[in-house]
Structures are given as structure tokens and as C-alpha cells.
Write a protein that holds these residues in place. Structure first.
Motif, PDB file in Angstrom:
ATOM      1  N   PRO A 107     -10.591   1.775  -1.547  1.00  0.00           N
ATOM      2  CA  PRO A 107     -11.366   3.204  -2.094  1.00  0.00           C
ATOM      3  C   PRO A 107     -10.831   4.320  -3.317  1.00  0.00           C
ATOM      4  CG  PRO A 107     -10.185   3.743   0.066  1.00  0.00           C
ATOM      5  CD  PRO A 107     -10.166   2.053  -0.329  1.00  0.00           C
ATOM      6  N   HIS A 108      -9.497   3.883  -3.467  1.00  0.00           N
ATOM      7  CA  HIS A 108      -8.994   4.726  -4.563  1.00  0.00           C
ATOM      8  C   HIS A 108      -8.682   3.723  -5.870  1.00  0.00           C
ATOM      9  CE1 HIS A 108      -8.666   7.856  -2.015  1.00  0.00           C
ATOM     10  NE2 HIS A 108      -8.265   7.448  -1.043  1.00  0.00           N
TER      11      HIS A 108
ATOM     12  N   ASP B  14     -17.851   2.071  -5.022  1.00  0.00           N
ATOM     13  CA  ASP B  14     -18.600   3.100  -5.276  1.00  0.00           C
ATOM     14  C   ASP B  14     -20.157   2.718  -5.820  1.00  0.00           C
ATOM     15  OD1 ASP B  14     -17.831   2.521  -7.585  1.00  0.00           O
ATOM     16  OD2 ASP B  14     -17.052   4.684  -8.244  1.00  0.00           O
ATOM     17  N   ARG B  15     -20.152   1.512  -6.065  1.00  0.00           N
ATOM     18  CA  ARG B  15     -21.465   0.777  -6.654  1.00  0.00           C
ATOM     19  C   ARG B  15     -21.470   1.125  -8.121  1.00  0.00           C
ATOM     20  NH1 ARG B  15     -21.097   0.803  -1.664  1.00  0.00           N
ATOM     21  NH2 ARG B  15     -22.757   0.316  -0.188  1.00  0.00           N
ATOM     22  N   HIS B  16     -20.239   1.220  -8.570  1.00  0.00           N
ATOM     23  CA  HIS B  16     -20.232   1.383 -10.169  1.00  0.00           C
ATOM     24  C   HIS B  16     -19.055   0.441 -10.550  1.00  0.00           C
ATOM     25  CE1 HIS B  16     -22.696   5.057 -10.677  1.00  0.00           C
ATOM     26  NE2 HIS B  16     -21.988   5.441  -9.623  1.00  0.00           N
TER      27      HIS B  16
ATOM     28  N   TYR C  93     -13.852  -4.571  -0.287  1.00  0.00           N
ATOM     29  CA  TYR C  93     -13.623  -4.149  -1.872  1.00  0.00           C
ATOM     30  C   TYR C  93     -13.256  -5.180  -2.760  1.00  0.00           C
ATOM     31  CZ  TYR C  93     -13.156   0.572   0.438  1.00  0.00           C
ATOM     32  OH  TYR C  93     -13.433   1.731   0.974  1.00  0.00           O
TER      33      TYR C  93
ATOM     34  N   GLN D 150     -18.894   4.870 -13.980  1.00  0.00           N
ATOM     35  CA  GLN D 150     -19.769   6.163 -13.275  1.00  0.00           C
ATOM     36  C   GLN D 150     -21.007   6.087 -13.711  1.00  0.00           C
ATOM     37  OE1 GLN D 150     -17.661  10.062 -13.643  1.00  0.00           O
ATOM     38  NE2 GLN D 150     -15.962   9.456 -12.619  1.00  0.00           N
TER      39      GLN D 150
ATOM     40  N   SER E 116     -13.479  -0.034  -6.299  1.00  0.00           N
ATOM     41  CA  SER E 116     -13.438   1.052  -5.322  1.00  0.00           C
ATOM     42  C   SER E 116     -14.453   1.133  -4.595  1.00  0.00           C
ATOM     43  CB  SER E 116     -13.440   2.273  -6.070  1.00  0.00           C
ATOM     44  OG  SER E 116     -14.589   2.569  -7.044  1.00  0.00           O
TER      45      SER E 116
ATOM     46  N   ARG F 146     -12.373   3.452 -14.668  1.00  0.00           N
ATOM     47  CA  ARG F 146     -13.424   3.939 -13.826  1.00  0.00           C
ATOM     48  C   ARG F 146     -14.845   3.891 -14.251  1.00  0.00           C
ATOM     49  NH1 ARG F 146     -11.707   5.718  -8.869  1.00  0.00           N
ATOM     50  NH2 ARG F 146      -9.431   5.155  -8.307  1.00  0.00           N
TER      51      ARG F 146
ATOM     52  N   ALA G 230     -17.825  -0.298   2.397  1.00  0.00           N
ATOM     53  CA  ALA G 230     -18.018  -0.914   0.916  1.00  0.00           C
ATOM     54  C   ALA G 230     -18.535  -2.181   1.337  1.00  0.00           C
ATOM     55  CB  ALA G 230     -16.738  -0.841   0.180  1.00  0.00           C
TER      56      ALA G 230
ATOM     57  N   ASP H 248     -16.490  -4.007  -9.416  1.00  0.00           N
ATOM     58  CA  ASP H 248     -16.666  -2.705  -8.637  1.00  0.00           C
ATOM     59  C   ASP H 248     -15.277  -2.617  -7.527  1.00  0.00           C
ATOM     60  OD1 ASP H 248     -16.828  -0.364  -7.208  1.00  0.00           O
ATOM     61  OD2 ASP H 248     -18.564  -0.879  -6.148  1.00  0.00           O
TER      62      ASP H 248
END
Length: 456
Positions: free
Chosen positions: A74-75, A400-402, A46, A425, A398, A423, A33, A396
């Protein structure tokens, strides 16, 4: 209840409670990340979330306050992966003091140039110092006092090093502001608290305002950070002062939107220039001024959004306080920032957060979402005067680019306070894997702490 964000007529006072603090250091971890350095305190890639609880009782002192830093991964967040910071924490200068409200305002960024973000914690006391808490591979630790009540970070001179705008502000209880002294500290900042240089900022003007917070971004695309300050400007009114950077430094501009709420900056139309969002919560609206090569665009390009804007859920009602909090971030991952707007007075103070989409034509109500504690998948249930949406943040967590949505209800559970993380998405904000936590869950003082008064 003390709040620099607004003076909420519907809100009930917070009474203060509970005891001592500790630190749980996060483990270092490798990751693919790439969180911005200003958002990553431990350098694991992160983004991390700082939660202010300025009414928390620390060392037996009511209203001494603290900050809980939740580390991303990551979570997402977990309640065990955190650091709690107060005047009682080892390495933090000073001692807990009654009603100092440590954590009322915070800023963040890599001030010493080591590749990890640092946290600057302000207070509600014009006589107390702020503290820079230093980032490191195991998270935040150690601190250095600086003479400030609140601060903002940015590369104001465009040299690639982060600078610090330092404010020593009053907190007027009457019609007339006490006044502010402001200084730009050139980066990097040594861990002794010594900057590379100091320059006064607009002393003849800011002496008549109480500066309480602000935001930074690049409104004209020149690679230098611009600054918007939210202030008390007298006679019960609030204002936003915008300073645009240039070769000669920061210059105040006078033709801008400003109201009684906070401000946020981000690129809402994907044109490469950051845009300014300001709030008029007593009027139930937000305003967007679009950036351009010359700074903020002409007034006829500014746009206003309310709960009556087509596509935005709900309807404008007096006392909703739409715009009491605002945040900017790219939820959908399309490279264009979106906006979260808190209306903590909605439905007798139960509160709601509306999420509006950015797009090539700018911010729009089309596809907007609304979240309350009664939304399916959101933990808990809405109750009067919880104040859900009093503070919001988009980042962001986690990797994930969101951008994920953090929303706080500092009056939840009788003033203990709770923060929710939902989250992001490509479809927008979702409630799957939603997390809710308060001071008790992270091992911090929780009784009447106002956990979530500040999110950064």
C-alpha cells in the motif's frame, strides 16, 4: 557491454563485480487491492517489480547475473521487502557461470494455476537453461529448469489457462543470425516443468532469426493472446514479428511496424483492442499500430511520435535513442493506457524518460511529461553516460489504480546501476515519495552489476 535491447554506440562497457546472494521473504498480507495475477508473485493483491542485474558477480563468477524482486504494498516498494534470485540461491537449479547473464530477460505469469505469478528468468547463453521460479504466499522460491534462453507468457489458445512461448535462441556477433527454435507450451505447467502439451512455432521462419524478447496482448479482442517478437534479423538490423492468435493457433502477419528497439502492447485509445508500440531508436521515433477486430489496423492509421511531436518536451537529436525502452500502463486511472519512452542517450547519455498520454483519439503528445535525474524531486543528479531510461516499466505497485513509473540507469555509479520508482496519479507521474535504489540497498552484489538492465 552486451544488450539485446539495442547496440548502443554511446554506451561504455560494464566491468563486473561482487559476491553471494540471499533471500528475504516478504510477509503475507491481506489487501483490498486487485493486481493482475500475472503481476503478483505473493498473492497479496499488489503488483511486484522484477529487476535484472545480468552483469552482477555471483559466486566469484563475473557476469553470472541475478534478479531482484521488489514486492509491492500500500505504500509502494521498500528495499527490505524483496527476494534476490541467482544460480547461487537455494532451490534454484545450476551454478553461477561466468558471463551467463542470468536475468538478462524475464517473463512472468501464473503458469501453474495457483493464483500467484511465477517468474521465468532467461540468460545470454544459448547452451544454458532458463529457470521458472515459483510464486507462493511468501514470495518467489524454488525453481525448475526449462530448455530456453527467453520466454513469453499468454493465453494463446483462449482456454483461460496461461501458456508459455519458449525460445532457444542464438546471440549472433556477426551478420548472420544463429537462429531460434520456438515451441508453445500449453498451460498449466507442472512444477516438474511439464506442460499440458507442446506445439512448434513457425520453425521454417524463426530458424533465420535470433529472437531475444517480445510482448503479448490481445490485438483483435478475441480473448486469445497475440505475440510480438523482437529479434535480430541479420546484417546489423532488427525486426518485430507479429503473431495473431486464432482457432488454428498463432499466425504470423507481415504488414506491421518494426524497428531496432523493443515493443509494448496496451489499449491506448480505450476501444477494447490492444495496440502495438514499436521503436526505431536509431531514427529517434516510436510507432503505434492500432488494434481492431481484424488485428492491427491499416497502415494509414499508424502514427509516429518523436521528441518533435507537439507537446512532447525536448527536441529530436541524433544519439538520444528515443525509444530505446518503452512501457505501457494506465498512469492516470482513466481506463486508457499511457506510454513511457526512454531516451538514455539524451544529453551525452544522461538520459530522459518521456511520458505520453493515451486518450479516446489515441496516443498524444498533449500533456506529455519528461523526467531526468535533475527533475525536482527525483533523487540523484544527472551525469554523462548514466543511461537514465535505458529500461522502463509501468505497473501499479501500490494498488491505487494508477500505474507507477519504474526507470533504470544501469550505468549509474560507474556501472553499478540504479532504479527509480515515481508514483502515478490522475494528474500523471509525480515525484513525491520517489524511491531510488541499487543492488547495494537490497543486499545484492552491486559492483558493475548493471542493476536495472531489465525491468519486468
Amino acid at each position: 557491454m552486451f544488450s539485446v535491447r539495442s547496440h548502443a554506440r554511446w554506451a561504455v562497457p560494464l566491468v563486473l563485480g561482487m559476491a553471494s546472494l540471499g533471500v528475504v521473504a516478504p510477509p503475507a498480507s491481506a489487501s483490498g487491492a486487485v493486481a493482475p495475477v500475472r503481476d503478483d508473485f505473493n498473492g497479496d493483491g499488489y503488483a511486484d517489480l522484477a529487476v535484472g542485474a545480468p552483469n552482477g558477480t555471483v559466486g566469484g563468477q563475473s557476469g553470472a547475473g541475478y534478479v531482484a524482486v521488489m514486492y509491492g504494498g500500500p505504500h509502494g516498494l521498500s528495499t527490505s521487502h524483496r527476494t534476490i534470485i541467482s544460480r547461487a540461491t537455494a532451490g534454484i537449479p545450476g551454478s553461477p557461470a561466468k558471463n551467463q547473464k542470468f536475468g538478462l530477460q524475464v517473463s512472468r505469469g501464473d503458469l501453474d494455476g495457483d493464483g500467484r505469478a511465477d517468474l521465468v528468468v532467461g540468460t545470454a547463453s544459448s547452451s544454458a537453461d532458463a529457470v521458472v521460479v515459483w510464486g507462493g504466499p511468501h514470495g518467489l522460491s524454488g525453481g525448475t529448469s526449462i530448455r530456453a534462453t527467453n520466454t513469453q507468457t499468454g493465453d494463446f489458445d483462449g482456454d483461460g489457462r496461461l501458456d508459455l512461448a519458449v525460445f532457444r535462441s542464438g546471440f549472433a556477433t556477426g551478420d548472420d543470425p544463429i537462429g531460434t527454435t520456438a515451441t508453445l507450451w500449453k498451460g498449466p505447467l507442472k512444477r516438474t516443468g511439464t506442460p499440458a502439451g507442446k506445439t512448434p512455432l513457425d520453425p521454417d521462419y524463426l530458424r533465420y532469426l535470433d529472437v531475444h524478447d517480445g510482448v503479448t496482448g490481445d490485438l483483435n479482442g478475441d480473448g486469445r493472446t497475440d505475440l510480438a517478437l523482437t529479434s535480430y534479423c541479420g546484417d546489423g538490423s532488427h525486426c518485430v514479428e507479429v503473431y495473431v492468435s486464432g482457432p488454428s493457433g498463432l499466425t504470423r502477419v507481415t504488414d506491421y511496424p518494426g524497428g531496432d528497439g523493443p515493443a509494448a502492447i496496451g489499449d491506448l485509445d480505450g476501444d477494447g483492442y490492444d495496440d502495438l508500440v514499436t521503436a526505431f531508436s536509431e531514427d529517434e521515433r516510436i510507432s503505434v499500430a492500432y488494434g481492431s477486430p481484424s488485428g492491427l489496423g491499416d497502415r494509414d492509421t499508424w502514427r509516429t511520435y518523436t521528441q518533435n511531436t507537439p507537446g512532447v518536451p525536448g527536441a529530436t537529436e541524433e544519439g538520444d535513442r528515443f525509444g530505446a525502452s518503452i512501457a505501457v500502463g494506465d498512469i492516470t486511472g482513466d481506463g486508457i493506457a499511457d506510454v513511457a519512452v526512454g531516451a538514455p542517450g539524451e544529453n551525452t547519455g544522461e538520459g530522459v524518460v518521456d511520458v505520453l498520454r493515451g486518450g479516446r483519439s489515441g496516443l498524444t503528445g498533449t500533456g506529455a511529461q519528461a523526467f531526468t535525474q535533475n527533475t525536482a524531486g527525483v533523487p540523484g543528479s544527472a551525469e554523462p553516460y548514466d543511461g537514465f531510461g535505458y529500461a522502463v516499466r509501468l505497473l501499479d505497485i501500490s494498488g491505487d489504480r494508477h500505474a507507477d513509473l519504474a526507470a533504470a540507469a544501469p550505468y549509474e555509479d560507474g556501472g553499478n546501476g540504479t532504479v527509480w520508482v515515481l508514483r502515478g496519479q490522475s494528474s500523471g507521474v509525480v515525484t513525491g515519495a520517489a524511491l531510488a535504489f541499487g543492488g547495494k540497498a537490497v543486499g545484492a552484489p552491486y559492483a558493475k552489476a548493471g542493476f536495472g538492465f531489465e525491468l519486468k
